[in-house]
Design an enzyme around this catalytic site. Structure first.
Site, PDB file in Angstrom:
ATOM      1  N   ASP A  98       0.853  -1.190   0.000  1.00 41.26           N
ATOM      2  CA  ASP A  98       0.000   0.000   0.000  1.00 41.26           C
ATOM      3  C   ASP A  98       0.895   1.249   0.000  1.00 41.26           C
ATOM      4  OD1 ASP A  98      -3.143   0.565   0.464  1.00 41.26           O
ATOM      5  OD2 ASP A  98      -2.004   2.058   1.578  1.00 41.26           O
ATOM      6  N   TYR A 112      -3.399  11.055   0.766  1.00 37.16           N
ATOM      7  CA  TYR A 112      -3.943  10.872  -0.578  1.00 37.16           C
ATOM      8  C   TYR A 112      -3.988  12.195  -1.329  1.00 37.16           C
ATOM      9  CZ  TYR A 112      -5.373   6.141   0.674  1.00 37.16           C
ATOM     10  OH  TYR A 112      -5.373   4.823   1.046  1.00 37.16           O
ATOM     11  N   HIS A 154      -4.695  -7.857  -0.025  1.00 39.71           N
ATOM     12  CA  HIS A 154      -3.989  -6.593   0.137  1.00 39.71           C
ATOM     13  C   HIS A 154      -3.185  -6.510   1.429  1.00 39.71           C
ATOM     14  CE1 HIS A 154      -3.251  -2.430  -0.891  1.00 39.71           C
ATOM     15  NE2 HIS A 154      -3.673  -2.032   0.271  1.00 39.71           N
TER      16      HIS A 154
END
Length: 474
Positions: free
Chosen positions: A241, A387, A444
């Site tokens: 990630d 982000y 993930h």
């Protein structure tokens, strides 16, 4: 040849030349940008004498943060306010998001089973050595496990930096840490590691910044500074990630410090890489080992999945403070928002299950440990701002995806992860891709879901790096 035809040919030649030049410029490798290793992110003004600041603020402090009973009691009271949840539609499991019937069960377990055992969970979370230190003006939290001399005998010994992502935390790595550090000493295992696991800035117990511009490239600078502060001039990196992107940035910007970079979410989003991915779909057998075609193709399935699962991404990249305000001091909403990712990102088929398959691959206590870190540290908003910073113009202008990473690189693919990249795509970015693997089970959050598989993959990578590059142990 008539004059008109000659003019047309000339125009086409010029146009073709311009297109070729623009495409080659768009695809060309770029040099690594120079980032300021002293860039200041603290709330107060940057010290005029940075060397003096380092001298007075480089102490590493042991910490065991705890929370008073009233904080836990307040959380329990908030968890009692769940009566107005809207029922799911008939026949809907997790297809519309977190199933509210199951959410009530999770909240009940959290409130009536987990919280009464909070002091026990607190002891579990503090089983490793926790520290904080000041890096570029921000209080930075990390776990640090050092190997004692008696345990080094007959073993190869390296430092490794583990980097988590969102919506994870240092908690994801606990089982993986035990394997790396050999808590239960295995005489048949020839490797043992000094392990450093930071909370990223704005995550968990690491302070977030009040200044714009702290993106993944700048976080990479901070993480490298942390390792240098701890005395590690050369180290391995492992991450997924955000940890994959930040780890890649460290390897790209500071190759002299990185023994090897290993990731369970290697990616390359350069224009050249994306074009290669589209071309490869027409001749998959030329690019993918037999039996693993379904990791990549058909691309339409991957694109549909990304569209379905990237709504959170868009809002966090554009309006992180809006969703952050909705989730702050709202433990039920926070649980739904975070835990839903541990369902669909672990296996997309779990969307058809009424409980999201959450306890098929994880223990509920582990998921709630991670959730408690976000809640107790009030870090949901600051974590999501990463982000927005990643897609700010200043960050995009660095073009790090087009800067070759020349350190030894290992990529482990897990079938149910969000996206996958072919070797032919990755080698444009990672010019020393020496380890590339495929795992049919896992998603993930590999470090939390399949720590033993990830550990073996990482050790195989370390062995390859040793064999090819003759690196030295501590």
């Amino acid at each position: 040849m008539g004059v008109t035809v000659k003019i047309l040919v000339l125009i086409l030649a010029i146009a073709g030349g311009l297109v070729y030049r623009n495409v080659t410029q768009l695809w060309a490798d770029l040099p690594a940008p120079k980032l300021d290793p002293q860039e200041w992110w603290g709330d107060e003004a940057q010290p005029k004498d940075y060397e003096a600041y380092l001298k007075n603020n480089s102490e590493v402090i042991g910490n065991r943060l705890s929370y008073p009973d009233k904080t836990i009691a307040d959380l329990k009271e908030r968890l009692n306010r769940t009566l107005r949840l809207t029922p799911p539609l008939e026949g809907v499991a997790f297809e519309y998001g977190f199933n509210t019937n199951y959410l009530k069960e999770v909240v009940e377990y959290w409130r009536d089973d987990y919280l009464p055992r909070w002091r026990e969970r607190e002891v579990f979370l503090w089983q490793f050595n926790h520290f904080t230190t000041d890096i570029q003006g921000l209080r930075t939290h990390f776990l640090h496990l050092m190997v004692y001399d008696d345990n080094k005998v007959g073993k190869k010994h390296y430092p490794v930096l583990l980097l988590h992502g969102w919506p994870g935390s240092v908690r994801e790595f606990y089982d993986f840490i035990h394997l790396l550090h050999q808590t239960n000493l295995d005489n048949n295992n020839k490797y043992i590691f000094n392990v450093v696991v930071p909370s990223l800035p704005g995550y968990g117990w690491s302070q977030g910044t009040s200044r714009k511009g702290l993106g993944p490239a700048q976080v990479a600078v901070m993480m490298r500074n942390l390792m240098l502060r701890l005395g590690y001039n050369k180290f391995f990196i492992q991450g997924g990630d955000w940890g994959s992107i930040i780890g890649s940035n460290i390897a790209t910007l500071y190759p002299e410090n990185v023994l090897g970079y290993h990731s369970n979410m290697c990616n390359n989003l350069s224009p050249k890489s994306l074009a290669k991915g589209l071309v490869a779909e027409f001749w998959p057998s030329l690019f993918v080992p037999s039996g693993f075609e379904d990791f990549f193709f058909p691309k339409s399935n991957e694109m549909r999945y990304l569209m379905e699962e990237s709504g959170y991404f868009h809002i966090q990249a554009t309006k992180p403070d809006t969703i952050g305000a909705a989730l702050t001091d709202n433990p039920v909403g926070l649980a739904a928002y975070i835990l839903e990712k541990f369902s669909t990102w672990t296996n997309p088929s779990y969307r058809s299950l009424a409980d999201g398959g959450l306890t098929k691959r994880y223990k509920m206590d582990a998921l709630l440990d991670n959730l408690m870190i976000y809640y107790l540290t009030n870090s949901i908003t600051t974590s999501q701002r990463l982000y927005a910073e990643q897609y700010a113009q200043a960050q995009r202008d660095l073009h790090l995806e087009r800067v070759p990473t020349r350190v030894p690189t290992g990529c482990a693919r897990f079938k149910s992860d969000i996206m996958q990249f072919l070797d032919v795509q990755l080698k444009d970015k990672y010019t020393n891709l020496v380890h590339s693997t495929y795992h049919k089970k896992g998603g993930h959050f590999a470090a939390l879901e399949v720590p033993k598989v990830l550990y073996k993959d990482f050790i195989d990578f370390v062995e390859t790096v040793e064999r090819k590059f003759k690196i030295k142990t501590l």
